[in-house]
Structures are given as C-alpha cells and as structure tokens.
Design a protein around this motif. Structure first.
Motif, mmCIF file in Angstrom:
data_model
loop_
_atom_site.group_PDB
_atom_site.id
_atom_site.type_symbol
_atom_site.label_atom_id
_atom_site.label_comp_id
_atom_site.label_asym_id
_atom_site.label_seq_id
_atom_site.Cartn_x
_atom_site.Cartn_y
_atom_site.Cartn_z
ATOM 1 N N THR A 180 -9.826 2.209 -1.740
ATOM 2 C CA THR A 180 -8.680 2.852 -2.399
ATOM 3 C C THR A 180 -8.797 2.743 -3.912
ATOM 4 O O THR A 180 -8.583 3.722 -4.640
ATOM 5 C CB THR A 180 -7.369 2.218 -1.917
ATOM 6 O OG1 THR A 180 -7.265 2.400 -0.497
ATOM 7 C CG2 THR A 180 -6.169 2.861 -2.592
ATOM 8 N N ALA B 32 0.826 -1.205 0.000
ATOM 9 C CA ALA B 32 0.000 0.000 0.000
ATOM 10 C C ALA B 32 0.862 1.258 0.000
ATOM 11 O O ALA B 32 0.553 2.238 -0.688
ATOM 12 C CB ALA B 32 -0.926 -0.011 1.216
ATOM 13 N N GLY C 201 -3.035 -7.874 -1.045
ATOM 14 C CA GLY C 201 -2.396 -6.681 -1.564
ATOM 15 C C GLY C 201 -2.806 -6.294 -2.969
ATOM 16 O O GLY C 201 -2.482 -5.193 -3.422
ATOM 17 N N PHE D 216 -4.140 -2.993 -3.443
ATOM 18 C CA PHE D 216 -3.271 -1.867 -3.081
ATOM 19 C C PHE D 216 -1.905 -1.990 -3.751
ATOM 20 O O PHE D 216 -0.899 -1.523 -3.206
ATOM 21 C CB PHE D 216 -3.061 -1.840 -1.554
ATOM 22 C CG PHE D 216 -4.322 -1.853 -0.757
ATOM 23 C CD1 PHE D 216 -4.968 -0.673 -0.418
ATOM 24 C CD2 PHE D 216 -4.886 -3.051 -0.348
ATOM 25 C CE1 PHE D 216 -6.143 -0.691 0.318
ATOM 26 C CE2 PHE D 216 -6.059 -3.075 0.403
ATOM 27 C CZ PHE D 216 -6.690 -1.892 0.729
#
Length: 269
Positions: free
Chosen positions: A64, A27, A232, A235
């Motif tokens: 995000t 991230a 992940g 991100f």
C-alpha cells in the motif's frame, strides 16, 4: 552460546498486544484521508525509495505504501524479502546490492530508505554502511536502541526462530546474530554516525503493542510521534504524512541552498 540475555526488558507499560487488531480500522481511515490521494505529498520526480519490511513480514506488507509513493512519482524498489526472519548481517549485505542497483537505475541519485520495525534497523545499518548512496532513513516503529525491546510473545518467537536457525534450519537467524561474528559488521554500521547530509527520522507510537516505543528513540534520529498500532504504521494516515514530510526534507537537502530551509518535523496529528 546463549541465544538471548536472561534479563527481559521492563515492558509492563507496553499497551496490550490485542490493540494490533485495530489495523483494519486504520487501513479504512487511510483510504478516506486526503494524504492517500496525494494531498501534501511532495512530488517524487523519479526519486528512488527502497522499502524494507519488518520481522515476520515480507515485501507485500508495504504494498500500500509503495503504490502511494508511486502515484506521487517516486521510483520504489522492494527489499526482495518474503519473510524477514533471516540473519540480519546477511540481509543487509543483500540490501546493499539492491541499494547500489537502484541508485544506478535512477541515474546515480541517492536513495531514501523506509523500513518498518526490524526493517528500519536494517535501513539504519545500510545507511551507516553506504551513506554516499542514501538521502535519508525513515524508521517506522523500529527497535533501534535494542532489537529485543519487544512484547514478550514476540521475543519468545524470536528465540524459537533463533533456536531453529542454530539447529541448521536454513534462512533463519541464529544464536550468532545477537552477539556473534556474523552480525558484527551490522552492529558496527548501526553505531556509525550518519553524516549531516543523510536524514534520519524515527517514527514511533506509544500505542505500539509490539515494540516498546522507548526503543525507537535513537539519540541520532529526529523523533516523530504518531498514534498508531505497530502493524498499522504501514496503513496509518498520520504516519503517511510524517513519511511525506521526511521525504520532503530529504529532497530539500539534496537540492541544497536553492530551496528554503525546512522546519523541524512536527508530531503528526
């Protein structure tokens, strides 16, 4: 009825699950990468995107990515899922309603579906059910070939949730979700070939500590390999570049012959 088949898949080659703890580093790297600031991301011009979270995750897990797409001009919609642990058949039916509403709100445009993990399988089933409303599917670390080709600890959790659902706890998947009637339409939708004008990209990682990467290799999809953890992928800068490239392909297909043909997607570096 037996909830899960007795034979576990061979997962000895699966990376250690502790690698998922590298999520904060992924991230942090994303924030510093030009793709996060929109470099190389095709302008959305209001094109709709429906984001579907993975197992044990909710809409917040893709916040995000949603904000990144919004900055690029896409019209994003969440799946309305707080925790993706429910019956897959019922979930896809609810997603179909959201798909219809999002397409209508976007002036009848076809919708790109981006799903992580279990959400990618939901996206593929939704596209099989309503291909006329879908421009393409992007699956992130999704066990498309077999939903139980996952780390044994995750499979144990699925089995526990399924048993609780079978005992009557509301909102949870149950024994019928594997082989029963409740999810038969979903399984049929997953098997339905997509028409040529519906894009289908499966992004996978051999470093995935949750899903066996081989489960992501749906023969009907275009495969893109990244070097990310499972969690992940929501991100991870190279994954974002792969998503951007897929959305560009979906856009080009929508625009038709006036746009130059896109090259095959390359593995994200």
């Amino acid at each position: 009825m037996q909830l899960l088949p007795p034979k576990l898949p061979n997962l000895r080659a699966l990376p250690p699950i502790w690698r998922e703890s590298l999520l904060p580093a992924e991230a942090a790297s994303l924030v510093l990468d030009p793709v996060f600031r929109g470099h190389g991301v095709p302008a959305g011009h209001g094109r709709p995107v429906l984001l579907i979270p993975g197992y044990l995750a909710g809409d917040a897990s893709l916040t995000t990515m949603a904000r990144w797409l919004q900055r690029a001009g896409y019209r994003t919609e969440r799946a309305g899922i707080r925790l993706n642990v429910g019956c897959g058949g019922a979930t896809v039916t609810r997603l179909e309603e959201r798909l219809e509403a999002l397409s209508a709100a976007a002036g009848g445009r076809r919708v790109a579906l981006v799903g992580q993990s279990r959400g990618g399988a939901h996206a593929r089933a939704l596209a099989g059910r309503r291909p006329e409303l879908v421009s393409g599917v992007v699956a992130l670390g999704s066990p498309l070939r077999d939903p139980l080709m996952v780390h044994p600890l995750v499979r144990m959790n699925v089995e526990l949730v399924g048993r609780l659902g079978s005992l009557g706890v509301p909102g949870l998947l149950n024994s019928g979700c594997r082989d029963g009637d409740c999810c038969e339409p979903l399984r049929e939708n997953l098997r339905t070939p997509l028409p040529p004008d519906v894009g289908y990209v499966s992004i996978y990682s051999r470093r995935d500590g949750i899903v066996d990467w081989r489960a992501c290799l749906d023969p009907g999809a275009e495969h893109v390999e990244v070097d990310a953890t499972h969690l992940g992928m929501g991100f991870h800068a190279p994954t974002y570049r792969a998503v951007a490239a897929a959305l560009r392909r979906f856009r080009d297909a929508e625009l038709g012959a006036d746009e130059p043909a896109a090259a095959p997607l390359a593995a994200a570096a």
